[in-house]
Motif scaffolding. Structure first.
Motif, mmCIF file in Angstrom:
data_model
loop_
_atom_site.group_PDB
_atom_site.id
_atom_site.type_symbol
_atom_site.label_atom_id
_atom_site.label_comp_id
_atom_site.label_asym_id
_atom_site.label_seq_id
_atom_site.Cartn_x
_atom_site.Cartn_y
_atom_site.Cartn_z
ATOM 1 N N LYS A 197 -1.462 6.177 -0.106
ATOM 2 C CA LYS A 197 -1.181 7.368 -0.905
ATOM 3 C C LYS A 197 0.190 7.930 -0.530
ATOM 4 O O LYS A 197 0.565 7.978 0.645
ATOM 5 C CB LYS A 197 -2.238 8.457 -0.666
ATOM 6 C CG LYS A 197 -3.664 8.040 -1.006
ATOM 7 C CD LYS A 197 -3.881 7.925 -2.494
ATOM 8 C CE LYS A 197 -5.342 7.619 -2.809
ATOM 9 N NZ LYS A 197 -5.581 7.509 -4.262
ATOM 10 N N GLU B 249 0.831 7.096 3.242
ATOM 11 C CA GLU B 249 -0.162 7.162 4.300
ATOM 12 C C GLU B 249 -1.358 6.309 3.889
ATOM 13 O O GLU B 249 -1.825 6.387 2.750
ATOM 14 C CB GLU B 249 -0.596 8.612 4.521
ATOM 15 C CG GLU B 249 -1.628 8.808 5.609
ATOM 16 C CD GLU B 249 -1.976 10.282 5.777
ATOM 17 O OE1 GLU B 249 -1.774 10.807 6.890
ATOM 18 O OE2 GLU B 249 -2.439 10.899 4.795
ATOM 19 N N LYS B 250 -1.854 5.512 4.824
ATOM 20 C CA LYS B 250 -3.011 4.672 4.537
ATOM 21 C C LYS B 250 -4.285 5.473 4.710
ATOM 22 O O LYS B 250 -4.517 6.091 5.750
ATOM 23 C CB LYS B 250 -3.027 3.453 5.463
ATOM 24 C CG LYS B 250 -4.016 2.394 5.047
ATOM 25 C CD LYS B 250 -3.872 1.143 5.896
ATOM 26 C CE LYS B 250 -4.766 0.013 5.398
ATOM 27 N NZ LYS B 250 -4.619 -1.206 6.225
ATOM 28 N N THR B 251 -5.104 5.481 3.669
ATOM 29 C CA THR B 251 -6.372 6.207 3.690
ATOM 30 C C THR B 251 -7.497 5.236 3.347
ATOM 31 O O THR B 251 -7.269 4.066 3.030
ATOM 32 C CB THR B 251 -6.363 7.356 2.669
ATOM 33 O OG1 THR B 251 -6.422 6.797 1.335
ATOM 34 C CG2 THR B 251 -5.105 8.199 2.794
ATOM 35 N N ASP B 252 -8.715 5.726 3.376
ATOM 36 C CA ASP B 252 -9.859 4.896 3.002
ATOM 37 C C ASP B 252 -9.767 4.463 1.547
ATOM 38 O O ASP B 252 -10.340 3.443 1.154
ATOM 39 C CB ASP B 252 -11.167 5.662 3.224
ATOM 40 C CG ASP B 252 -11.458 5.895 4.699
ATOM 41 O OD1 ASP B 252 -10.879 5.172 5.541
ATOM 42 O OD2 ASP B 252 -12.248 6.804 5.011
ATOM 43 N N ASN C 4 -1.514 11.804 -2.360
ATOM 44 C CA ASN C 4 -2.359 12.740 -1.619
ATOM 45 C C ASN C 4 -1.727 14.115 -1.787
ATOM 46 O O ASN C 4 -0.928 14.559 -0.963
ATOM 47 C CB ASN C 4 -2.434 12.346 -0.138
ATOM 48 C CG ASN C 4 -3.385 13.228 0.653
ATOM 49 O OD1 ASN C 4 -3.714 14.340 0.245
ATOM 50 N ND2 ASN C 4 -3.826 12.725 1.800
ATOM 51 N N LYS D 19 -0.476 3.639 10.134
ATOM 52 C CA LYS D 19 -1.127 4.447 9.107
ATOM 53 C C LYS D 19 -0.138 5.083 8.137
ATOM 54 O O LYS D 19 -0.533 5.605 7.097
ATOM 55 C CB LYS D 19 -1.968 5.551 9.765
ATOM 56 C CG LYS D 19 -3.105 5.026 10.627
ATOM 57 C CD LYS D 19 -4.133 4.269 9.800
ATOM 58 C CE LYS D 19 -5.327 3.844 10.649
ATOM 59 N NZ LYS D 19 -6.329 3.106 9.862
ATOM 60 N N THR D 20 1.148 5.087 8.497
ATOM 61 C CA THR D 20 2.168 5.616 7.604
ATOM 62 C C THR D 20 3.341 4.648 7.548
ATOM 63 O O THR D 20 3.564 3.870 8.485
ATOM 64 C CB THR D 20 2.691 6.997 8.066
ATOM 65 O OG1 THR D 20 3.290 6.875 9.349
ATOM 66 C CG2 THR D 20 1.568 8.018 8.105
ATOM 67 N N LYS E 171 -2.162 16.815 0.868
ATOM 68 C CA LYS E 171 -1.279 16.626 2.026
ATOM 69 C C LYS E 171 0.147 17.021 1.670
ATOM 70 O O LYS E 171 0.845 17.654 2.471
ATOM 71 C CB LYS E 171 -1.338 15.155 2.458
ATOM 72 C CG LYS E 171 -0.527 14.817 3.710
ATOM 73 C CD LYS E 171 -1.154 15.414 4.946
ATOM 74 C CE LYS E 171 -0.539 14.880 6.232
ATOM 75 N NZ LYS E 171 -0.961 13.509 6.557
#
Length: 214
Positions: free
Chosen positions: A165, A158-161, A74, A136-137, A77
Motif C-alpha cells: 500500500k 508499506e507491506k500489509t496483510d 493506506n 516492510k517498507t 496512514k
C-alpha cells in the motif's frame, strides 16, 4: 495547504498512483516496482482518453480516485503522517474519520486541476536499492517525462496483510505528507483538531463554489 511545488507534481501522482481494478489481485504477489511500472501506462492512457477529466470534471476525478487509487493507498496512514503522530493519537475515531474525508477531498480537487495538464507525459522507472529480505517498507523511484525537465516522483509503500500500500509520495524530493504536516501544524497549534477539520472543510467548500465542475 498544498505548496505550488507539490501541486505541480500532482498530475504525475495521479498517473502513477492509479491502478486498474483488473490488477488488484496482483498487488500481493508482484514487486512494488513492477506494480508501479505496469499501472502507470494504464492510468495515463485512461486520463488522456477522457476529455472530461482533462477539463477538470471533479465528479469524474472522484470516480477515478475511488476506483483506481484509494484501494491501493493506506489513506489512514497517509492522513496520520500529514497530521502528525501527536495530534493523530489525540484524535477521536470520529475526528480521524472526518480528517480523512476532508483531506481526501482536498487532494481530489487538487488532482482535478492537475489532470487537466496531462498531455504527453510518460513515466520511467528509476533504479532502486534492492529491498532487504523481510522489509516492510520500500521506496519506488520514477521520473515523469514530458516537456521540460524530468520530474522526480518517488513512492513509499508499506507491506500489509492486504499487499503493498502507498503511504507517501515524494515530488521532487519533497514528501507530500511532510509538506502538508508543515501547513497543518500551524492550524493545529492555533485551533486544535476540530479547527483543522473546519479549515479543510472551508477550503473544500471554497474550491467547490469557485467554478469547479461537479
Amino acid at each position: 495547504m498544498i505548496s505550488k511545488r507539490t501541486f505541480s507534481g500532482l498530475l504525475a501522482v495521479v498517473a502513477v498512483l492509479g491502478m486498474s481494478m483488473g490488477h488488484a489481485w496482483a498487488q500481493a504477489v508482484k514487486a512494488p516496482e513492477t506494480l508501479i511500472e505496469e499501472v502507470s501506462v494504464d492510468v495515463l492512457n485512461a486520463v488522456k482518453a477522457d476529455k472530461s477529466i482533462q477539463a477538470g470534471d471533479v465528479a469524474k476525478v472522484i470516480v477515478l480516485v475511488d476506483a483506481k487509487v484509494m484501494p491501493h493507498v493506506n489513506f489512514q496512514k497517509m492522513t496520520a503522517l500529514a497530521v502528525g503522530g501527536r495530534y493523530w493519537n489525540q484524535a477521536t475515531p470520529e475526528q480521524k474519520k472526518r480528517l480523512q474525508e476532508e483531506f481526501k477531498t482536498l487532494l481530489v480537487r487538487a488532482y482535478s486541476g492537475a489532470l487537466a495538464q496531462v498531455k504527453d507525459q510518460t513515466v520511467r522507472l528509476k533504479p532502486s536499492r534492492p529491498m532487504a529480505e523481510g522489509a516492510k517498507t520500500t521506496i519506488v523511484k520514477t521520473e515523469v517525462l514530458g516537456k521540460g525537465d524530468p520530474l522526480q516522483l518517488d513512492y513509499q509503500l508499506e507491506k500489509t496483510d492486504a499487499g503493498w500500500k502507498i503511504i507517501d509520495v515524494y515530488v521532487a524530493g519533497v514528501s507530500l505528507a511532510q509538506s502538508n504536516q508543515n501547513s497543518f501544524s500551524q492550524e493545529l497549534g492555533a485551533s486544535g483538531i476540530d479547527g483543522l477539520i473546519s479549515k479543510l472543510g472551508q477550503l473544500n467548500k471554497n474550491a467547490a463554489s469557485g467554478g469547479s465542475k461537479s
